[in-house]
Design a protein around this motif. Structure first.
Motif, PDB file in Angstrom:
ATOM      1  N   SER A   1     -11.443 -10.623   1.436  1.00 22.91           N
ATOM      2  CA  SER A   1     -10.056 -10.630   0.964  1.00 22.91           C
ATOM      3  C   SER A   1      -9.059 -10.432   2.095  1.00 22.91           C
ATOM      4  N   THR A   2      -9.441  -9.712   3.156  1.00 22.99           N
ATOM      5  CA  THR A   2      -8.516  -9.472   4.267  1.00 22.99           C
ATOM      6  C   THR A   2      -8.445 -10.658   5.216  1.00 22.99           C
ATOM      7  N   GLY A   3      -9.367 -11.593   5.068  1.00 28.95           N
ATOM      8  CA  GLY A   3      -9.381 -12.749   5.964  1.00 28.95           C
ATOM      9  C   GLY A   3      -8.091 -13.530   5.926  1.00 28.95           C
ATOM     10  N   GLY A   4      -7.489 -13.666   4.754  1.00 33.03           N
ATOM     11  CA  GLY A   4      -6.253 -14.435   4.656  1.00 33.03           C
ATOM     12  C   GLY A   4      -5.024 -13.569   4.452  1.00 33.03           C
ATOM     13  N   ALA A   5      -5.200 -12.255   4.519  1.00 30.21           N
ATOM     14  CA  ALA A   5      -4.069 -11.346   4.317  1.00 30.21           C
ATOM     15  C   ALA A   5      -3.547 -10.839   5.650  1.00 30.21           C
ATOM     16  N   GLY A   6      -2.318 -10.414   5.684  1.00 32.85           N
ATOM     17  CA  GLY A   6      -1.758  -9.843   6.894  1.00 32.85           C
ATOM     18  C   GLY A   6      -1.972  -8.348   6.953  1.00 32.85           C
ATOM     19  N   ALA A   7      -1.521  -7.747   8.052  1.00 37.10           N
ATOM     20  CA  ALA A   7      -1.707  -6.312   8.259  1.00 37.10           C
ATOM     21  C   ALA A   7      -0.991  -5.497   7.185  1.00 37.10           C
ATOM     22  N   ALA A   8       0.238  -5.884   6.853  1.00 37.32           N
ATOM     23  CA  ALA A   8       1.016  -5.115   5.881  1.00 37.32           C
ATOM     24  C   ALA A   8       0.375  -5.140   4.501  1.00 37.32           C
ATOM     25  N   ALA A   9      -0.052  -6.316   4.057  1.00 38.83           N
ATOM     26  CA  ALA A   9      -0.677  -6.435   2.736  1.00 38.83           C
ATOM     27  C   ALA A   9      -1.985  -5.648   2.687  1.00 38.83           C
ATOM     28  N   THR A  10      -2.751  -5.685   3.777  1.00 37.98           N
ATOM     29  CA  THR A  10      -4.017  -4.953   3.817  1.00 37.98           C
ATOM     30  C   THR A  10      -3.770  -3.446   3.804  1.00 37.98           C
ATOM     31  N   ALA A  11      -2.703  -3.003   4.468  1.00 38.75           N
ATOM     32  CA  ALA A  11      -2.365  -1.579   4.463  1.00 38.75           C
ATOM     33  C   ALA A  11      -2.001  -1.118   3.052  1.00 38.75           C
ATOM     34  N   VAL A  12      -1.321  -1.962   2.296  1.00 38.10           N
ATOM     35  CA  VAL A  12      -0.989  -1.625   0.904  1.00 38.10           C
ATOM     36  C   VAL A  12      -2.263  -1.502   0.081  1.00 38.10           C
ATOM     37  N   THR A  13      -3.177  -2.441   0.257  1.00 37.31           N
ATOM     38  CA  THR A  13      -4.463  -2.380  -0.448  1.00 37.31           C
ATOM     39  C   THR A  13      -5.193  -1.085  -0.108  1.00 37.31           C
ATOM     40  N   ALA A  14      -5.150  -0.705   1.169  1.00 35.58           N
ATOM     41  CA  ALA A  14      -5.808   0.533   1.607  1.00 35.58           C
ATOM     42  C   ALA A  14      -5.239   1.742   0.878  1.00 35.58           C
ATOM     43  N   GLN A  15      -3.926   1.823   0.803  1.00 36.30           N
ATOM     44  CA  GLN A  15      -3.296   2.961   0.120  1.00 36.30           C
ATOM     45  C   GLN A  15      -3.656   2.974  -1.356  1.00 36.30           C
ATOM     46  N   GLU A  16      -3.737   1.807  -1.964  1.00 40.49           N
ATOM     47  CA  GLU A  16      -4.093   1.740  -3.387  1.00 40.49           C
ATOM     48  C   GLU A  16      -5.543   2.161  -3.603  1.00 40.49           C
ATOM     49  N   LEU A  17      -6.422   1.776  -2.697  1.00 41.42           N
ATOM     50  CA  LEU A  17      -7.824   2.190  -2.802  1.00 41.42           C
ATOM     51  C   LEU A  17      -7.959   3.700  -2.633  1.00 41.42           C
ATOM     52  N   LEU A  18      -7.197   4.268  -1.700  1.00 39.80           N
ATOM     53  CA  LEU A  18      -7.250   5.719  -1.497  1.00 39.80           C
ATOM     54  C   LEU A  18      -6.672   6.456  -2.702  1.00 39.80           C
ATOM     55  N   SER A  19      -5.667   5.866  -3.339  1.00 40.71           N
ATOM     56  CA  SER A  19      -5.123   6.461  -4.564  1.00 40.71           C
ATOM     57  C   SER A  19      -6.160   6.433  -5.682  1.00 40.71           C
ATOM     58  N   PHE A  20      -6.930   5.344  -5.750  1.00 39.08           N
ATOM     59  CA  PHE A  20      -8.010   5.265  -6.734  1.00 39.08           C
ATOM     60  C   PHE A  20      -9.063   6.338  -6.447  1.00 39.08           C
ATOM     61  N   ALA A  21      -9.379   6.543  -5.161  1.00 35.10           N
ATOM     62  CA  ALA A  21     -10.329   7.595  -4.797  1.00 35.10           C
ATOM     63  C   ALA A  21      -9.794   8.965  -5.207  1.00 35.10           C
ATOM     64  N   ASP A  22      -8.495   9.201  -5.015  1.00 34.41           N
ATOM     65  CA  ASP A  22      -7.882  10.462  -5.457  1.00 34.41           C
ATOM     66  C   ASP A  22      -8.020  10.630  -6.963  1.00 34.41           C
ATOM     67  N   LEU A  23      -7.830   9.538  -7.699  1.00 34.82           N
ATOM     68  CA  LEU A  23      -7.971   9.586  -9.158  1.00 34.82           C
ATOM     69  C   LEU A  23      -9.389   9.986  -9.540  1.00 34.82           C
ATOM     70  N   LEU A  24     -10.380   9.403  -8.876  1.00 36.85           N
ATOM     71  CA  LEU A  24     -11.780   9.755  -9.147  1.00 36.85           C
ATOM     72  C   LEU A  24     -12.046  11.219  -8.824  1.00 36.85           C
ATOM     73  N   ALA A  25     -11.436  11.716  -7.743  1.00 39.77           N
ATOM     74  CA  ALA A  25     -11.634  13.111  -7.355  1.00 39.77           C
ATOM     75  C   ALA A  25     -11.055  14.063  -8.394  1.00 39.77           C
ATOM     76  N   ARG A  26      -9.930  13.665  -9.010  1.00 41.17           N
ATOM     77  CA  ARG A  26      -9.268  14.532  -9.996  1.00 41.17           C
ATOM     78  C   ARG A  26      -9.911  14.445 -11.378  1.00 41.17           C
ATOM     79  N   GLU A  27     -10.575  13.321 -11.659  1.00 36.89           N
ATOM     80  CA  GLU A  27     -11.080  13.067 -13.012  1.00 36.89           C
ATOM     81  C   GLU A  27     -12.603  12.907 -13.026  1.00 36.89           C
ATOM     82  N   PRO A  28     -13.335  13.996 -13.102  1.00 34.43           N
ATOM     83  CA  PRO A  28     -14.803  13.911 -13.099  1.00 34.43           C
ATOM     84  C   PRO A  28     -15.370  13.089 -14.251  1.00 34.43           C
ATOM     85  N   ARG A  29     -14.702  13.123 -15.414  1.00 39.37           N
ATOM     86  CA  ARG A  29     -15.206  12.333 -16.548  1.00 39.37           C
ATOM     87  C   ARG A  29     -15.113  10.848 -16.250  1.00 39.37           C
TER      88      ARG A  29
END
Length: 273
Positions: A19-47
């Motif tokens: 997916s990053t092959g055709g994306a630029g640095a800025a778009a990939t950085a946004v994806t990174a932040q969204e993935l880390l937010s998802f990881a935070d959600l998993l950390a907060r919600e054990p269920r």
């Protein structure tokens, strides 16, 4: 991670790289932040963690559940990546969390690479780790678990904002938050190594009594690269206590040619007589 989890992470990592092959640095950085937010959600919600890693539920069902939770809240690219993650086979719920966090780091490093900043991010992380390690009060504050992690992350952000690349700031904050269950120091070290791995390089930690010149550092890197058959990224720490010579650690390989080590060997030999 156990074998099944490693395979599932590898599938998500491959999807990220595609997916990053055709994306630029800025778009990939946004994806990174969204993935880390998802990881935070998993950390907060054990269920939720357990539901998305439950082996009794079909992978497709788990993937659709994750996609439904995020649809309309993050980019479609992130939704697709999370769907791949949740569809995988996980040996434990904690390994899904670890993979989500690691995938966010992979995306951050990919964005730095696309921007031409990867080398600088690697060096900035290492230097910041040295600064913290060299200041006992700062190290104690950052590592003080009774202080809310948000406050410690804010401290790190304040120290680095405007002085380091945005990716470096985010990764340093992640180390404060306990990247992969590690302490701050171990987290920084691992992130430095992941940045080097993305450049297909291996890290050599070098301790000397006095700073090396650029030419000396380049010669050392060249010699180590010839020995290991791959690019070696030299990270130098100055410690007058070693007196002279140098100590080099590459992975589990350790060469200690310092004067301090030689003197200690002589003392031990004399004490044994």
């Amino acid at each position: 991670m156990q074998a099944a989890s490693r395979e599932s992470y590898a599938a998500a990592r491959a999807a990220l790289e595609a997916s990053t092959g055709g994306a630029g640095a800025a778009a990939t950085a946004v994806t990174a932040q969204e993935l880390l937010s998802f990881a935070d959600l998993l950390a907060r919600e054990p269920r939720l963690r357990r539901a998305l890693s439950d082996p009794s539920r079909p992978g497709e069902e788990r993937g659709e559940l994750a996609a439904g939770l995020l649809a309309g809240k993050v980019g479609q690219g992130t939704v697709d990546l999370v769907k791949v993650l949740a569809s995988g086979r996980w040996s434990a719920a904690s390994e899904l969390l670890e993979a989500a966090e690691r995938l966010g780091v992979d995306a951050l490093l990919a964005s730095a690479e696309l921007a031409g900043d990867l080398n600088e991010v690697e060096d900035e992380l290492f230097r910041f780790g040295q600064i913290v390690d060299g200041d006992p009060q700062l190290a104690a504050t950052i590592g003080e678990f009774v202080v809310p992690v948000a406050r410690r992350a804010e401290l790190v952000r304040g120290l680095l904002q405007g002085k380091a690349k945005p990716v470096t700031v985010t990764l340093a904050e992640l180390a404060v938050r306990g990247f992969g269950g590690r302490t701050f120091g171990n987290g920084i070290t691992r992130l430095v190594e992941l940045a080097a791995e993305r450049r297909e390089a291996q890290v050599a930690y070098v301790t000397v009594a006095e700073s090396l010149t650029e030419a000396e550092e380049a010669r050392l890197a060249s010699s180590l690269s010839a020995i290991y058959g791959r690019q070696v990224s030299v990270k130098v720490t100055v410690d007058p206590a070693v007196l002279g010579g140098l100590r080099v650690q590459v992975g589990s390989d350790l060469y200690d040619g310092t004067i301090a080590r030689r003197l200690a060997a002589v003392r031990n030999a004399l004490a044994g007589k």
